[in-house]
Design a protein around this motif. Structure first.
Motif, PDB file in Angstrom:
ATOM      1  N   UNK A 102      -3.645 -33.696 154.075  1.00  0.00           N
ATOM      2  CA  UNK A 102      -3.944 -33.516 152.669  1.00  0.00           C
ATOM      3  C   UNK A 102      -5.027 -32.480 152.461  1.00  0.00           C
ATOM      4  N   UNK A 103      -5.439 -32.245 151.200  1.00  0.00           N
ATOM      5  CA  UNK A 103      -6.547 -31.316 150.928  1.00  0.00           C
ATOM      6  C   UNK A 103      -7.833 -31.822 151.571  1.00  0.00           C
ATOM      7  N   UNK A 104      -8.588 -30.904 152.147  1.00  0.00           N
ATOM      8  CA  UNK A 104      -9.809 -31.252 152.861  1.00  0.00           C
ATOM      9  C   UNK A 104     -11.022 -30.820 152.038  1.00  0.00           C
ATOM     10  N   UNK A 105     -12.119 -31.565 152.065  1.00  0.00           N
ATOM     11  CA  UNK A 105     -13.286 -31.195 151.253  1.00  0.00           C
ATOM     12  C   UNK A 105     -13.965 -29.901 151.690  1.00  0.00           C
ATOM     13  N   UNK A 106     -13.712 -29.443 152.912  1.00  0.00           N
ATOM     14  CA  UNK A 106     -14.348 -28.218 153.405  1.00  0.00           C
ATOM     15  C   UNK A 106     -13.326 -27.142 153.743  1.00  0.00           C
ATOM     16  N   UNK A 142       2.916 -31.994 149.409  1.00  0.00           N
ATOM     17  CA  UNK A 142       2.147 -32.824 150.335  1.00  0.00           C
ATOM     18  C   UNK A 142       1.523 -33.945 149.514  1.00  0.00           C
ATOM     19  N   UNK A 143       2.087 -35.151 149.527  1.00  0.00           N
ATOM     20  CA  UNK A 143       1.774 -36.169 148.516  1.00  0.00           C
ATOM     21  C   UNK A 143       0.450 -36.910 148.679  1.00  0.00           C
ATOM     22  N   UNK A 144      -0.085 -37.003 149.894  1.00  0.00           N
ATOM     23  CA  UNK A 144      -1.260 -37.854 150.112  1.00  0.00           C
ATOM     24  C   UNK A 144      -2.535 -37.087 149.765  1.00  0.00           C
ATOM     25  N   UNK A 145      -2.845 -37.012 148.483  1.00  0.00           N
ATOM     26  CA  UNK A 145      -3.938 -36.166 148.013  1.00  0.00           C
ATOM     27  C   UNK A 145      -5.313 -36.700 148.402  1.00  0.00           C
ATOM     28  N   UNK A 146      -5.439 -37.968 148.650  1.00  0.00           N
ATOM     29  CA  UNK A 146      -6.746 -38.561 148.920  1.00  0.00           C
ATOM     30  C   UNK A 146      -6.967 -38.896 150.390  1.00  0.00           C
ATOM     31  N   UNK A 147      -6.088 -38.408 151.259  1.00  0.00           N
ATOM     32  CA  UNK A 147      -6.159 -38.800 152.659  1.00  0.00           C
ATOM     33  C   UNK A 147      -7.528 -38.514 153.267  1.00  0.00           C
TER      34      UNK A 147
END
Length: 269
Positions: free
Chosen positions: A206-210, A255-260
């Motif tokens: 999923x999207x990563x904070x960094x 990519x569905x798991x946005x909060x992974x």
């Protein structure tokens, strides 16, 4: 170096963009002989913690890579100069770009820049896969060296890159056999009527904070595959460039798991 290979251009691009799970099988004999950090991959014996050993990435335009942590020099037998250079410069990388980039700097990458340029950072080779039709490519192989390294280190890196992924390199020969046989087998009627399964690691990305793009939890997975073929299909289907650009803000919705990553990192704290 230049050579011909009897395969479709997408096969090596796919292999370099994220095929972490072929390493232990295809290169088992070579890894056993080379030793070092990656020897534990030989035969997929699980001697090393596969689930926490690296990451996979994919980006908007089909680029992607996988990184194996702390293995930049992992395929070099003669590595003293390269290892010293990395140690001497890692602090500056951390100061300028942070620990997340330092992690990448010390890792070994398999990477493809869409559509047909691939490279291995650490082993320090890059390749252009020039199509000569659907079943043959011309491979151009180059070596990458750090500009600021001393001449002896540059020469050693070049020799090690040729030994592993030169035209007759130990690991290149393994891969070439796979790529040509995969192309041949996929020309069969039964195979062409099937569907490719590329679901390894779905939900663990999923999207990563960094980091940018979509990031998968392990270097063994198919996050980057899905990104590569997603963009390839988009290019094939699009009537014009405007249609491609129109998807820039929504490309990662597949990519569905946005909060992974948020959930994983919060749980670790």
């Amino acid at each position: 170096m230049k050579s011909l290979l009897q395969c479709n251009w997408k096969v090596p691009a796919e292999n370099f963009i994220g095929d972490g799970y072929h390493v232990g099988w295809t290169h088992a004999a070579a890894l056993s002989q080379i030793g070092g950090e990656l020897a534990g991959l030989a035969g997929n014996r699980a001697d090393i913690p596969f689930d926490d050993l690296g990451l996979q990435f994919t980006t908007r335009h089909g680029h992607g890579f996988g990184v194996i942590d702390n293995a930049a020099a992992g395929l070099h037998i003669k590595r003293e100069g390269w290892t010293k250079f990395l140690e001497d410069t890692r602090g500056e990388v951390r100061r300028k770009f942070g620990p997340e980039r330092e992690r990448l700097y010390l890792g070994h990458w398999n990477c493809s820049i869409f559509p047909n340029c691939s490279f291995l950072y650490g082993t320090n080779t890059f390749k252009i896969w020039h199509p000569r039709g659907p079943h043959e490519i011309e491979v151009w192989t180059y070596t990458i060296v750090p500009r600021d390294a001393d001449p002896a280190t540059k020469s050693m890196i070049q020799r090690e890159a040729i030994r592993t992924f030169g035209t007759a390199g130990t690991l290149e020969s393994d891969d070439g056999e796979n790529m040509s046989s995969a192309t041949y087998i996929n020309r069969g009627v039964i195979t062409r009527n099937g569907r490719m399964n590329s679901t390894m690691g779905v939900g663990y990305e999923g999207p990563h904070p960094v980091y940018p793009g979509i990031v998968g939890i392990s270097f063994i997975g198919e996050t980057s595959y899905r990104g590569f073929y997603r963009f390839w299909k988009e290019m094939i289907d699009a009537p014009d460039w405007a249609s491609v650009k129109a998807n820039d803000d929504t490309w990662d919705s597949v990519f569905p798991n946005r909060n992974f990553w948020n959930e994983k990192l919060n749980a670790a704290e």
